[in-house]
Design a protein around this motif. Sequence first.
Motif, PDB file in Angstrom:
ATOM      1  N   ASP A  65      21.389   1.007  26.153  1.00 29.30           N
ATOM      2  CA  ASP A  65      20.256   0.079  26.235  1.00 29.30           C
ATOM      3  C   ASP A  65      20.745  -1.302  26.682  1.00 29.30           C
ATOM      4  O   ASP A  65      20.872  -2.231  25.890  1.00 29.30           O
ATOM      5  CB  ASP A  65      19.576   0.010  24.860  1.00 29.30           C
ATOM      6  CG  ASP A  65      18.260  -0.726  24.900  1.00 29.30           C
ATOM      7  OD1 ASP A  65      17.731  -0.940  26.019  1.00 29.30           O
ATOM      8  OD2 ASP A  65      17.760  -1.078  23.817  1.00 29.30           O
TER       9      ASP A  65
ATOM     10  N   ASN B  30      19.503  -3.823  28.236  1.00 32.48           N
ATOM     11  CA  ASN B  30      18.709  -5.032  27.970  1.00 32.48           C
ATOM     12  C   ASN B  30      18.224  -5.084  26.524  1.00 32.48           C
ATOM     13  O   ASN B  30      17.400  -5.925  26.163  1.00 32.48           O
ATOM     14  CB  ASN B  30      17.547  -5.159  28.958  1.00 32.48           C
ATOM     15  CG  ASN B  30      16.572  -4.003  28.840  1.00 32.48           C
ATOM     16  OD1 ASN B  30      16.807  -3.054  28.084  1.00 32.48           O
ATOM     17  ND2 ASN B  30      15.482  -4.077  29.576  1.00 32.48           N
TER      18      ASN B  30
ATOM     19  N   ASN C  37      16.253  -3.604  24.424  1.00 28.54           N
ATOM     20  CA  ASN C  37      14.851  -3.665  24.001  1.00 28.54           C
ATOM     21  C   ASN C  37      14.395  -2.388  23.314  1.00 28.54           C
ATOM     22  O   ASN C  37      13.213  -2.233  22.998  1.00 28.54           O
ATOM     23  CB  ASN C  37      13.940  -3.993  25.190  1.00 28.54           C
ATOM     24  CG  ASN C  37      13.930  -2.886  26.227  1.00 28.54           C
ATOM     25  OD1 ASN C  37      14.727  -1.944  26.154  1.00 28.54           O
ATOM     26  ND2 ASN C  37      13.036  -2.989  27.192  1.00 28.54           N
TER      27      ASN C  37
ATOM     28  N   VAL D 121      13.981   0.601  24.380  1.00 28.10           N
ATOM     29  CA  VAL D 121      13.366   1.652  25.199  1.00 28.10           C
ATOM     30  C   VAL D 121      14.161   1.810  26.499  1.00 28.10           C
ATOM     31  O   VAL D 121      14.806   0.869  26.967  1.00 28.10           O
ATOM     32  CB  VAL D 121      11.889   1.352  25.530  1.00 28.10           C
ATOM     33  CG1 VAL D 121      11.055   1.336  24.261  1.00 28.10           C
ATOM     34  CG2 VAL D 121      11.762   0.036  26.271  1.00 28.10           C
ATOM     35  N   TYR D 122      14.069   3.013  27.065  1.00 27.67           N
ATOM     36  CA  TYR D 122      14.822   3.268  28.285  1.00 27.67           C
ATOM     37  C   TYR D 122      14.101   2.663  29.486  1.00 27.67           C
ATOM     38  O   TYR D 122      12.921   2.933  29.709  1.00 27.67           O
ATOM     39  CB  TYR D 122      15.009   4.772  28.497  1.00 27.67           C
ATOM     40  CG  TYR D 122      15.716   5.066  29.795  1.00 27.67           C
ATOM     41  CD1 TYR D 122      17.024   4.634  29.993  1.00 27.67           C
ATOM     42  CD2 TYR D 122      15.079   5.744  30.829  1.00 27.67           C
ATOM     43  CE1 TYR D 122      17.682   4.867  31.191  1.00 27.67           C
ATOM     44  CE2 TYR D 122      15.735   5.991  32.026  1.00 27.67           C
ATOM     45  CZ  TYR D 122      17.029   5.540  32.193  1.00 27.67           C
ATOM     46  OH  TYR D 122      17.685   5.763  33.378  1.00 27.67           O
ATOM     47  N   ASP D 123      14.826   1.872  30.247  1.00 34.29           N
ATOM     48  CA  ASP D 123      14.292   1.243  31.456  1.00 34.29           C
ATOM     49  C   ASP D 123      15.086   1.757  32.645  1.00 34.29           C
ATOM     50  O   ASP D 123      16.258   1.409  32.827  1.00 34.29           O
ATOM     51  CB  ASP D 123      14.404  -0.284  31.355  1.00 34.29           C
ATOM     52  CG  ASP D 123      13.640  -0.822  30.155  1.00 34.29           C
ATOM     53  OD1 ASP D 123      12.412  -0.766  30.176  1.00 34.29           O
ATOM     54  OD2 ASP D 123      14.287  -1.276  29.195  1.00 34.29           O
TER      55      ASP D 123
ATOM     56  N   ASP E 247      18.774   0.002  32.427  1.00 31.07           N
ATOM     57  CA  ASP E 247      19.735   0.468  31.427  1.00 31.07           C
ATOM     58  C   ASP E 247      20.822   1.302  32.116  1.00 31.07           C
ATOM     59  O   ASP E 247      20.533   2.173  32.937  1.00 31.07           O
ATOM     60  CB  ASP E 247      19.017   1.280  30.353  1.00 31.07           C
ATOM     61  CG  ASP E 247      18.119   0.399  29.497  1.00 31.07           C
ATOM     62  OD1 ASP E 247      18.437  -0.807  29.367  1.00 31.07           O
ATOM     63  OD2 ASP E 247      17.112   0.896  28.982  1.00 31.07           O
TER      64      ASP E 247
ATOM     65  N   PHE F 185      20.470   6.438  25.039  1.00 32.31           N
ATOM     66  CA  PHE F 185      19.402   7.327  25.509  1.00 32.31           C
ATOM     67  C   PHE F 185      20.012   8.578  26.131  1.00 32.31           C
ATOM     68  O   PHE F 185      20.921   8.484  26.955  1.00 32.31           O
ATOM     69  CB  PHE F 185      18.545   6.631  26.563  1.00 32.31           C
ATOM     70  CG  PHE F 185      17.992   5.306  26.096  1.00 32.31           C
ATOM     71  CD1 PHE F 185      16.971   5.258  25.161  1.00 32.31           C
ATOM     72  CD2 PHE F 185      18.519   4.120  26.580  1.00 32.31           C
ATOM     73  CE1 PHE F 185      16.471   4.042  24.726  1.00 32.31           C
ATOM     74  CE2 PHE F 185      18.015   2.896  26.153  1.00 32.31           C
ATOM     75  CZ  PHE F 185      16.993   2.860  25.217  1.00 32.31           C
TER      76      PHE F 185
HETATM   77 CA   LIG Z   1      16.135  -0.872  27.665  1.00 32.54          CA
END
Ligand SMILES: [Ca+2]
Length: 331
Positions: A129, A131, A133, A135-137, A141, A162
Amino acid sequence: MKTHARLYASFSTILAPAFVGGLALASAPAAAGGVTAGTLIQNTANASFDEAGGSRNVTSNTVTVRVDELLDVTVTSRDSGPVTAPPGNAVLTFEVTNQGNGPEAFRLTANPSVSGNNFDTTVRGIAIDSNNNGVYDEGVDQILTAPQTTPVLDPDARLTVFVLVTVPQTVANGQRSDVALAAEAVTGSGAPGTVFAQAGAGGGDAIAGMTSALATARGALTTAVATVQLVKSVTLRDPFGGTSAVKGTVATFTIEARVDGSGEVRNLTVTDPIPTGTTYAPGSLRLDGNPLSDAADADAGAVSGGSGVTVNLGTAPAGARRSVSFNVVID
Ligand SMILES: [Ca+2]
Ligand SMILES: [Ca+2]
Ligand SMILES: [Ca+2]
């Protein structure tokens, strides 16, 4: 009694400097794995006594102990329950925590073939992760390259990880699949107490802690698969008020689209050619009983001599029932 009192006093005098040494130690940050690896614990004893002519003071030699590095790690699933996923890409979220007392990186392994699975996913990659946050971006990421290894984590530091998987197209609705993520200390793992000589922070030994420096957790997903069924029916109204199929009989075709399972289908389009030997009755196209224009325009339906009837139902969730109807006249 007085002798005892003096004896206690002497003890406290002797112990006080040792305790001061302990205070110096307490300034080092204490992690879940204890005092930071590489910390030097020093102890010097002191004695004072009265001698003829005055008080005197002697100190012992200083004993120094360097704190070894305990290697410990935990992995937990951060999903609140099985992740619901249609066929295609899905993400499982984990947290890796350095439970040791020294900086350590951890090698990650994702195993999609867990005993008891209804089907196995394909692992596309493991990402961190970047950044932070939770959640997976995609594209933000970092996807780790082999051997997939976390950055060095400080004692007590946590990292969100993730596991990117693909659910095969062949799954049925409501099937379950687990994926196991393992994290192993890069320095090494083994039964608690296993020593890795001089491999610890600050030049001391590294020692596998109670977690064996290897931890595994499972994430789970359940499939959400929507199915579409078309049911077609026809009613006839002949020129004589009956239901025979003769020249001039109006045939009303009804197509019911039934979406079942769970999840949704996208871009659901129903097409139906105008049957040979019939002529479309202009303006008769209906969706759920509401008229649609024959022209290819802003509404969902169109009719043309070449391709027949086309109705675009867009996204339809499981449980949806949509009805398309139109009339033709038998030539
Ligand atoms: Ca993320
Ligand atoms: Ca280390
Ligand atoms: Ca139209």
